[in-house]
Design a protein around this motif. Structure first.
Motif, PDB file in Angstrom:
ATOM      1  N   THR A 299       6.668 -94.546  89.779  1.00  0.00           N
ATOM      2  CA  THR A 299       7.555 -95.127  90.548  1.00  0.00           C
ATOM      3  C   THR A 299       6.918 -96.337  91.281  1.00  0.00           C
ATOM      4  N   ILE A 300       5.863 -95.873  92.127  1.00  0.00           N
ATOM      5  CA  ILE A 300       5.195 -97.074  93.056  1.00  0.00           C
ATOM      6  C   ILE A 300       4.359 -97.807  92.311  1.00  0.00           C
ATOM      7  N   LEU A 301       3.797 -97.475  91.224  1.00  0.00           N
ATOM      8  CA  LEU A 301       2.828 -98.218  90.493  1.00  0.00           C
ATOM      9  C   LEU A 301       3.853 -99.474  89.573  1.00  0.00           C
ATOM     10  N   ASP A 302       4.966 -98.908  89.177  1.00  0.00           N
ATOM     11  CA  ASP A 302       5.930 -99.734  88.373  1.00  0.00           C
ATOM     12  C   ASP A 302       6.309-100.653  89.502  1.00  0.00           C
ATOM     13  N   ALA A 303       6.660-100.563  90.530  1.00  0.00           N
ATOM     14  CA  ALA A 303       7.192-101.566  91.489  1.00  0.00           C
ATOM     15  C   ALA A 303       6.112-102.716  91.910  1.00  0.00           C
ATOM     16  N   ALA A 304       4.960-102.019  91.750  1.00  0.00           N
ATOM     17  CA  ALA A 304       3.572-102.989  92.197  1.00  0.00           C
ATOM     18  C   ALA A 304       3.557-104.027  90.908  1.00  0.00           C
ATOM     19  N   ILE A 305       3.622-103.452  89.807  1.00  0.00           N
ATOM     20  CA  ILE A 305       3.475-104.540  88.773  1.00  0.00           C
ATOM     21  C   ILE A 305       4.627-105.468  88.729  1.00  0.00           C
ATOM     22  N   SER A 306       5.666-104.983  88.938  1.00  0.00           N
ATOM     23  CA  SER A 306       6.856-105.920  89.030  1.00  0.00           C
ATOM     24  C   SER A 306       6.780-106.951  89.849  1.00  0.00           C
ATOM     25  N   ILE A 307       6.458-106.554  91.109  1.00  0.00           N
ATOM     26  CA  ILE A 307       6.168-107.462  92.293  1.00  0.00           C
ATOM     27  C   ILE A 307       4.928-108.428  92.052  1.00  0.00           C
ATOM     28  N   LEU A 308       3.852-107.727  91.607  1.00  0.00           N
ATOM     29  CA  LEU A 308       2.714-108.562  91.205  1.00  0.00           C
ATOM     30  C   LEU A 308       3.158-109.868  90.118  1.00  0.00           C
ATOM     31  N   ALA A 309       3.807-109.458  89.085  1.00  0.00           N
ATOM     32  CA  ALA A 309       4.289-110.542  88.172  1.00  0.00           C
ATOM     33  C   ALA A 309       5.379-111.556  88.881  1.00  0.00           C
ATOM     34  N   GLU A 310       5.993-111.195  89.949  1.00  0.00           N
ATOM     35  CA  GLU A 310       6.935-111.966  90.366  1.00  0.00           C
ATOM     36  C   GLU A 310       6.258-113.023  91.348  1.00  0.00           C
ATOM     37  N   VAL A 311       5.397-112.386  92.257  1.00  0.00           N
ATOM     38  CA  VAL A 311       4.849-113.281  93.378  1.00  0.00           C
ATOM     39  C   VAL A 311       3.472-113.168  93.604  1.00  0.00           C
TER      40      VAL A 311
ATOM     41  N   ALA B  75      -6.196 -96.041  99.019  1.00  0.00           N
ATOM     42  CA  ALA B  75      -6.841 -96.375 100.315  1.00  0.00           C
ATOM     43  C   ALA B  75      -6.501 -97.830 100.567  1.00  0.00           C
ATOM     44  N   THR B  76      -6.421 -98.763  99.670  1.00  0.00           N
ATOM     45  CA  THR B  76      -6.062 -99.827  99.849  1.00  0.00           C
ATOM     46  C   THR B  76      -5.212-100.801  98.968  1.00  0.00           C
ATOM     47  N   LYS B  77      -4.665-101.861  99.058  1.00  0.00           N
ATOM     48  CA  LYS B  77      -3.975-102.562  98.227  1.00  0.00           C
ATOM     49  C   LYS B  77      -4.593-102.748  96.890  1.00  0.00           C
ATOM     50  N   ALA B  78      -5.842-103.324  97.194  1.00  0.00           N
ATOM     51  CA  ALA B  78      -6.614-103.498  95.732  1.00  0.00           C
ATOM     52  C   ALA B  78      -6.685-102.519  94.890  1.00  0.00           C
ATOM     53  N   ASP B  79      -6.986-101.346  95.444  1.00  0.00           N
ATOM     54  CA  ASP B  79      -7.084 -99.792  94.822  1.00  0.00           C
ATOM     55  C   ASP B  79      -5.704 -99.821  94.062  1.00  0.00           C
ATOM     56  N   MET B  80      -4.690 -99.909  94.794  1.00  0.00           N
ATOM     57  CA  MET B  80      -3.361 -99.489  93.969  1.00  0.00           C
ATOM     58  C   MET B  80      -3.056-100.401  92.986  1.00  0.00           C
ATOM     59  N   VAL B  81      -3.412-101.966  92.932  1.00  0.00           N
ATOM     60  CA  VAL B  81      -3.211-102.844  92.033  1.00  0.00           C
ATOM     61  C   VAL B  81      -3.973-102.671  91.047  1.00  0.00           C
ATOM     62  N   LEU B  82      -5.114-102.369  91.165  1.00  0.00           N
ATOM     63  CA  LEU B  82      -6.257-101.868  90.099  1.00  0.00           C
ATOM     64  C   LEU B  82      -5.723-100.786  89.113  1.00  0.00           C
ATOM     65  N   GLU B  83      -5.157 -99.596  89.894  1.00  0.00           N
ATOM     66  CA  GLU B  83      -4.646 -98.441  89.006  1.00  0.00           C
ATOM     67  C   GLU B  83      -3.476 -99.041  88.198  1.00  0.00           C
ATOM     68  N   ALA B  84      -2.596-100.013  88.989  1.00  0.00           N
ATOM     69  CA  ALA B  84      -1.313-100.258  88.243  1.00  0.00           C
ATOM     70  C   ALA B  84      -1.590-100.957  87.001  1.00  0.00           C
ATOM     71  N   VAL B  85      -2.539-101.862  87.181  1.00  0.00           N
ATOM     72  CA  VAL B  85      -3.071-102.601  85.735  1.00  0.00           C
ATOM     73  C   VAL B  85      -3.643-101.823  84.957  1.00  0.00           C
ATOM     74  N   ALA B  86      -4.634-100.984  85.240  1.00  0.00           N
ATOM     75  CA  ALA B  86      -5.242-100.019  84.282  1.00  0.00           C
ATOM     76  C   ALA B  86      -4.441 -99.175  83.667  1.00  0.00           C
ATOM     77  N   ARG B  87      -3.263 -98.970  84.146  1.00  0.00           N
ATOM     78  CA  ARG B  87      -1.980 -98.259  83.610  1.00  0.00           C
ATOM     79  C   ARG B  87      -1.524 -98.560  82.497  1.00  0.00           C
ATOM     80  N   MET B  88      -1.422 -99.971  82.590  1.00  0.00           N
ATOM     81  CA  MET B  88      -0.552-100.635  81.556  1.00  0.00           C
ATOM     82  C   MET B  88      -1.251-100.686  80.093  1.00  0.00           C
ATOM     83  N   LYS B  89      -2.469-100.339  80.236  1.00  0.00           N
ATOM     84  CA  LYS B  89      -3.203-100.225  79.055  1.00  0.00           C
ATOM     85  C   LYS B  89      -2.600 -99.188  77.896  1.00  0.00           C
ATOM     86  N   ARG B  90      -2.281 -98.230  78.529  1.00  0.00           N
ATOM     87  CA  ARG B  90      -1.572 -97.158  77.771  1.00  0.00           C
ATOM     88  C   ARG B  90      -0.510 -97.556  77.050  1.00  0.00           C
ATOM     89  N   GLU B  91       0.147 -98.260  77.753  1.00  0.00           N
ATOM     90  CA  GLU B  91       1.602 -98.769  77.192  1.00  0.00           C
ATOM     91  C   GLU B  91       1.547 -99.865  76.077  1.00  0.00           C
TER      92      GLU B  91
END
Lengths: 206, 206
Positions: free
Chosen positions: B12-24, B50-66
DNA sequence: AAGTTCCGGAACTGAATGGTATCGAATTAA
DNA sequence: TTAATTCGATACCATTCAGTTCCGGAACTT
């Protein structure tokens, strides 16, 4: 009465802004960075532009003038040579710098889509237009078929260049340009592919 | 002992992160935004990354599977149909969202070029690979000439799509895809252009 | 010479934000 | 039951940064 505003400071400041924009992007750029690199006080900057966004906008718009000279395009009689000659007077480093500046604006574009137009008009559109002119000439003199989709093909090199520079982070060099022209542009226009004496695959490996 | 960590919150959190990343974009995204949209507390977020960058990285990496399912590509016997069918099961909106997420990362990429690889691998590389596979098949069955520069041509649609979405800010729709396939990809591979009964110029007008 | 505006530089302000700490409620294991 | 750990929520801190203000000096006008 009073001291005259030194017009030469404008260009110095905008140059600094473009450089920093290309290096660290819009959000990474601080007004202090710009002032320091331009050896100017922040007051001097804010006397010219009300906000950071205003300054960047003018900086980008100004690049348009330094772009490809549409009135003085190469005309060798060969489309291939014309396309390659487009990057002769102005070195490729400059093109790469512009593309990186465009990348630096990506954050701005997300928030103010209207700026996307300005950026595109200044950085990419003249380049596309130059390709279009060269291809129309080639079509008119019968070098390429009349039914080619010039409009679309003219966007290949700019867009592939942007992709390569911004996302792949690889250099926009002559080998890449040649690959685009021989591997995509000319074939897409209906010209025969080059014989295999020139390396066919240089574009990108992964 | 103690309460178990709810694994479903991660997605849920990573999905939110990707959406917001795409928006702003990366810099425009705040951790509070992500927490609010995911209906999570900030502590819940920081307990995972631990950090914002870590979260975004995992969010992006996760998209690979989809991404495009490389083991289940279309195989209609016609390259053109295969290329168009690539976007059948997964709607184009999803592709556009990914491209925008990529744009949102542009700022990050400037500062940490290493991340460009991660982003590219997750968002673009599978797409290029799919094109490559379809084109190799077509070459092997003799549909296209053997000397075509498949490696380079496979990058056309992704890079032109990125250009269109990120810079031109125009939709990645079916008309655009058809223009790419018929106006660039197939001609560049050495196939005859479509007859003029289908509109030749849809790409972009400037 | 006097008055005005510019210059580079530096200090300052106010808002935004990454990250931390704490809260009461819920969940799980011993 | 009790202790540990999670949850969402909120308050908080330290830093960064856009934009303002002031300075002493230089340049231009009258």
């Amino acid at each position: 009465m009073g001291r005259k505003r030194d017009a030469s400071r404008d260009a110095t400041i905008l140059d600094a802004a473009i450089s920093i924009l290309a290096e660290v992007g819009y959000d990474g750029m601080t007004m202090d960075m710009v002032a320091v690199r331009a050896k100017a006080g922040k007051a001097t900057v804010y006397r010219r532009w009300a906000t950071k966004a205003d300054m960047v906008l003018e900086a980008v718009a100004r690049m348009k003038r330094e772009q490809v000279d549409l009135d003085n395009l190469p005309d060798t009689g060969s489309l291939r040579d014309d396309l390659l000659a487009l990057f002769r007077p102005q070195p490729m480093e400059e093109t790469e710098r512009k593309l990186r500046a465009m990348a630096g604006m990506a954050a701005l574009l997300s928030q103010h889509p209207a700026l996307a137009g300005t950026a595109h008009d200044a950085l990419v559109a003249p380049w596309v237009e130059a390709n279009r002119v060269l291809m129309r000439r080639a079509r008119d003199r019968g070098e390429i078929p009349g039914d080619a989709d010039i409009e679309t093909v003219a966007q290949i090199t700019p867009s592939m260049g942007a992709y390569r520079t911004l996302i792949r982070r690889q250099p926009f060099d002559r080998a890449f340009l040649v690959t685009m022209v021989d591997g995509l542009v000319l074939p897409a226009l209906g010209l025969p592919r080059k014989s295999p004496d020139s390396p066919p695959t240089t574009g990108a490996s992964t």
